[in-house]
Design a protein around this motif. Structure first.
Motif, PDB file in Angstrom:
ATOM      1  N   UNK A 105       0.934  -1.170  -0.150  1.00 24.01           N
ATOM      2  CA  UNK A 105      -0.136   0.085   0.139  1.00 24.01           C
ATOM      3  C   UNK A 105       0.935   1.213   0.036  1.00 24.01           C
ATOM      4  N   UNK A 106       2.369   1.186   0.040  1.00 21.31           N
ATOM      5  CA  UNK A 106       2.978   2.207  -0.253  1.00 21.31           C
ATOM      6  C   UNK A 106       3.348   2.773  -1.525  1.00 21.31           C
ATOM      7  N   UNK A 107       2.874   1.775  -2.523  1.00 16.21           N
ATOM      8  CA  UNK A 107       3.185   2.074  -3.834  1.00 16.21           C
ATOM      9  C   UNK A 107       2.459   3.272  -4.221  1.00 16.21           C
ATOM     10  N   UNK A 108       3.200   4.163  -4.852  1.00 18.01           N
ATOM     11  CA  UNK A 108       2.924   5.477  -5.304  1.00 18.01           C
ATOM     12  C   UNK A 108       3.975   6.116  -6.077  1.00 18.01           C
ATOM     13  N   UNK A 109       3.428   7.284  -6.423  1.00 15.64           N
ATOM     14  CA  UNK A 109       4.517   8.140  -6.779  1.00 15.64           C
ATOM     15  C   UNK A 109       4.742   9.267  -5.678  1.00 15.64           C
ATOM     16  N   UNK A 110       5.811   9.525  -5.507  1.00 16.98           N
ATOM     17  CA  UNK A 110       6.118  10.149  -4.233  1.00 16.98           C
ATOM     18  C   UNK A 110       6.633  11.726  -4.639  1.00 16.98           C
ATOM     19  N   UNK A 111       6.331  12.677  -4.016  1.00 19.15           N
ATOM     20  CA  UNK A 111       6.677  14.167  -4.348  1.00 19.15           C
ATOM     21  C   UNK A 111       7.075  14.852  -3.184  1.00 19.15           C
ATOM     22  N   UNK A 112       8.213  15.492  -3.312  1.00 18.85           N
ATOM     23  CA  UNK A 112       8.738  16.459  -2.417  1.00 18.85           C
ATOM     24  C   UNK A 112       8.247  17.807  -2.773  1.00 18.85           C
ATOM     25  N   UNK A 113       7.980  18.610  -1.557  1.00 21.05           N
ATOM     26  CA  UNK A 113       7.517  19.854  -1.639  1.00 21.05           C
ATOM     27  C   UNK A 113       7.962  20.865  -0.641  1.00 21.05           C
ATOM     28  N   UNK A 114       8.071  22.337  -1.024  1.00 22.13           N
ATOM     29  CA  UNK A 114       8.205  23.359  -0.145  1.00 22.13           C
ATOM     30  C   UNK A 114       7.437  24.188   0.385  1.00 22.13           C
ATOM     31  N   UNK A 115       7.494  24.400   1.673  1.00 22.81           N
ATOM     32  CA  UNK A 115       6.553  25.354   2.264  1.00 22.81           C
ATOM     33  C   UNK A 115       7.028  26.488   3.070  1.00 22.81           C
TER      34      UNK A 115
ATOM     35  N   UNK B 236       6.213  24.872  -3.750  1.00 24.00           N
ATOM     36  CA  UNK B 236       7.090  24.442  -4.962  1.00 24.00           C
ATOM     37  C   UNK B 236       6.955  22.949  -4.801  1.00 24.00           C
ATOM     38  N   UNK B 237       7.151  22.197  -5.819  1.00 25.43           N
ATOM     39  CA  UNK B 237       6.881  20.707  -5.982  1.00 25.43           C
ATOM     40  C   UNK B 237       7.937  20.079  -6.895  1.00 25.43           C
ATOM     41  N   UNK B 238       8.563  18.970  -6.501  1.00 25.24           N
ATOM     42  CA  UNK B 238       9.355  18.418  -7.499  1.00 25.24           C
ATOM     43  C   UNK B 238       8.560  17.500  -8.344  1.00 25.24           C
ATOM     44  N   UNK B 239       9.157  16.766  -9.370  1.00 24.38           N
ATOM     45  CA  UNK B 239       8.417  15.993 -10.470  1.00 24.38           C
ATOM     46  C   UNK B 239       7.883  14.595  -9.983  1.00 24.38           C
ATOM     47  N   UNK B 240       8.285  14.149  -8.864  1.00 29.48           N
ATOM     48  CA  UNK B 240       7.814  13.029  -8.424  1.00 29.48           C
ATOM     49  C   UNK B 240       8.898  11.624  -8.735  1.00 29.48           C
ATOM     50  N   UNK B 241       8.879  10.673  -7.713  1.00 27.39           N
ATOM     51  CA  UNK B 241       9.697   9.522  -8.367  1.00 27.39           C
ATOM     52  C   UNK B 241       8.730   8.312  -7.633  1.00 27.39           C
TER      53      UNK B 241
END
Length: 125
Positions: A88-98, A114-119
């Motif tokens: 259930x951890x399967x997903x595209x993961x994104x980093x973001x800045x706040x 701001x958001x990264x492109x995902x991995x």
């Protein structure tokens, strides 16, 4: 701030992965950082956040005790160590800045500028 996420891949259930997010710009240390994830057909959801200094972290209940968020302001990076991975951890993961860094709003995608492109993270059962 430009963000570049990396480190995703295919792993068996119970395994580990370490995601990294590299940030450009000299103001990285003034931002709280977060990780979100989005599975197919689902909305993007909050995973973890860390404040500007690294002294405060917060996790969604489903990853507590398994994931660790950390940052290195000297290297402009934020990491997500993921252990005991589940299907259930399967997903595209994104980093973001706040920029505001309000912990009470850290779970909202709208709080992040701001958001990264995902991995992609895929956990096989």
């Amino acid at each position: 701030v430009q963000l570049q996420a990396s480190g995703g891949g295919l792993v068996q259930a119970g395994g580990s992965l370490r995601l990294s997010c590299a940030a450009s710009g000299r103001t990285f240390s003034s931002y709280a950082m977060g990780w979100f994830r989005q599975a197919p057909g689902k909305e993007r959801g909050f995973v973890a956040t860390i404040n500007w200094s690294g002294s405060s972290t917060y996790y969604v209940d489903s990853v507590k005790g398994r994931f660790i968020i950390s940052r290195d302001n000297a290297k402009n990076t934020v990491n997500l160590q993921m252990n005991s991975l589940k299907a259930e951890d399967t997903a595209v993961y994104y980093c973001a800045a706040d920029r505001r860094g309000r912990l009470d709003l850290a779970g909202s995608t709208g709080e992040y500028e701001y958001w990264g492109q995902g991995t992609q993270v895929t956990v096989s059962s």
